[in-house]
Design an enzyme around this catalytic site. Structure first.
Site, short mmCIF file in Angstrom:
data_model
loop_
_atom_site.label_atom_id
_atom_site.label_comp_id
_atom_site.label_asym_id
_atom_site.label_seq_id
_atom_site.Cartn_x
_atom_site.Cartn_y
_atom_site.Cartn_z
N ASN A 21 0.88 -1.17 0.00
CA ASN A 21 0.00 0.00 0.00
C ASN A 21 0.91 1.22 0.00
O ASN A 21 1.55 1.52 1.02
CB ASN A 21 -0.88 -0.05 1.24
CG ASN A 21 -2.03 0.91 1.26
OD1 ASN A 21 -2.65 1.08 2.31
ND2 ASN A 21 -2.37 1.56 0.17
N CYS A 91 -5.75 6.34 7.99
CA CYS A 91 -5.14 5.35 7.10
C CYS A 91 -4.14 4.54 7.93
O CYS A 91 -3.12 5.08 8.36
CB CYS A 91 -4.46 6.04 5.92
SG CYS A 91 -3.70 4.89 4.75
N ASN A 170 -12.74 5.66 9.57
CA ASN A 170 -13.29 5.81 8.23
C ASN A 170 -14.26 4.65 8.01
O ASN A 170 -14.20 3.63 8.69
CB ASN A 170 -12.18 5.85 7.16
CG ASN A 170 -11.27 4.64 7.23
OD1 ASN A 170 -11.36 3.81 8.13
ND2 ASN A 170 -10.36 4.52 6.29
N GLU A 221 -10.66 0.48 -1.96
CA GLU A 221 -10.56 1.59 -1.03
C GLU A 221 -11.22 2.83 -1.60
O GLU A 221 -11.00 3.21 -2.75
CB GLU A 221 -9.08 1.87 -0.73
CG GLU A 221 -8.87 2.86 0.39
CD GLU A 221 -7.42 2.94 0.83
OE1 GLU A 221 -7.10 3.91 1.54
OE2 GLU A 221 -6.62 2.06 0.46
N CYS A 230 -4.64 -2.75 3.01
CA CYS A 230 -5.38 -1.68 3.67
C CYS A 230 -5.37 -1.96 5.17
O CYS A 230 -5.88 -2.99 5.61
CB CYS A 230 -6.81 -1.60 3.14
SG CYS A 230 -7.81 -0.31 3.92
N GLY A 231 -4.76 -1.06 5.93
CA GLY A 231 -4.63 -1.28 7.37
C GLY A 231 -5.95 -1.18 8.10
O GLY A 231 -6.30 -2.04 8.91
N THR A 232 -6.72 -0.11 7.83
CA THR A 232 -8.03 -0.01 8.47
C THR A 232 -8.94 -1.13 7.99
O THR A 232 -9.78 -1.63 8.75
CB THR A 232 -8.68 1.36 8.20
OG1 THR A 232 -8.74 1.59 6.78
CG2 THR A 232 -7.91 2.48 8.86
#
Length: 286
Positions: A21, A91, A170, A221, A230-232
């Site tokens: 990412n 993020c 988010n 995303e 994607c971390g979240t």
């Protein structure tokens, strides 16, 4: 706050990634850079720009009106922009890359630090690098919030699935699938209904349970497209898994770009750990 001035003809930048990412870091410690949505889109273009999933402007909290209220708690603010130029609240991989950049640039020392985001303060731990490894970076992602809007359905390819809303700072819609190939091409946003559930868009995770404490997923995303990690999203996938009755613990989350670790703690909070590396630096004309 420092007065805005004409931006330099050549803007310093660094390029980094967390599990594939990738991000462009723009150092702007005194808050003098005016960054438009068009600038971000141009920088993130993979053919005519540097190429990235997003831009991280590294600015001191006291120098940015969005973070000034947090300046007494932390020196640095992550001004994150999606590849389409829209501001992002949080993020998980981006904040880990920013922390690695700040350490590499000598602004902070390895160890535990606090960074400001549009979703509030986040605690980050940057491990000391070794001769051949940058060392992992861990961020306290806080507590997920769920459930959200009821009756969410996600459609992609020729399939549709029920989805669970998860707020990680988010918005996310998490769908459990039998095969990660079923969503097909994720360059365009999946269809999410009801249409008014996410008026500002949503990041969508397609998740396969590979075993106890082991997940795999693909992500579209919001404002970017399909990303390699994607971390979240990894945390949202674990949160949705816990919602089905799975136990807390240490989860491995595999994505196309690599593997992240999510520690689902007994108090409901989550910690995200994985690689974060700065791979290039230079100057760019905005």
């Amino acid at each position: 706050m420092s007065a805005r001035v004409a931006r330099p003809a050549q803007q310093p930048f660094a390029k980094g990634h967390g599990a594939g990412n990738d991000f462009i870091v723009l150092p702007d410690p005194d808050g003098r850079l005016t960054l438009s949505a068009a600038d971000v889109v141009s920088l993130c273009d993979r053919r005519t720009g540097i190429g990235a999933d997003g831009v991280l402007r590294a600015v001191r909290s006291a120098a940015d009106p969005e973070a000034a209220a947090m300046a007494s708690d932390t020196e640095w603010f992550m001004d994150y922009r999606n590849a389409d130029g829209t501001p992002g609240q949080m993020c998980g991989n981006g904040i880990r890359v920013l922390a690695r950049y700040l350490v590499d640039a000598g602004h902070i020392q390895p160890g535990t630090l606090t960074l400001a985001t549009r979703s509030g303060l986040r605690t980050v731990h940057v491990a000391h690098r070794t001769a051949d490894y940058d060392g992992p970076v861990t961020v306290d992602m806080g507590r997920p919030r769920l459930p959200g809007p009821p009756g969410i359905t996600v459609s992609a390819g020729a399939h549709s699935w029920p989805a669970l809303h998860v707020d990680m700072g988010n918005p996310h819609a998490v769908a459990f699938v039998d095969d990660l190939r079923h969503p097909g091409d994720l360059s365009s946003p999946p269809n999410v209904t009801p249409p008014d559930a996410y008026p500002h868009g949503v990041t969508v995770e397609f998740v396969v349970r590979r075993g106890p404490y082991d997940l795999a997923l693909r992500v579209h995303e919001r404002g970017v497209g399909e990303t390699r990690a994607c971390g979240t999203g990894a945390c949202a996938a674990v949160a949705a898994t816990l919602h089905t009755g799975a136990p807390a613990g240490i989860y491995t989350v595999g994505m196309p770009g690599g593997q992240l670790r999510v520690d689902a703690l007994a108090d409901g909070s989550m910690e995200l750990t994985g690689p974060a590396a700065i791979v290039a630096s230079g100057t760019v004309r905005l």
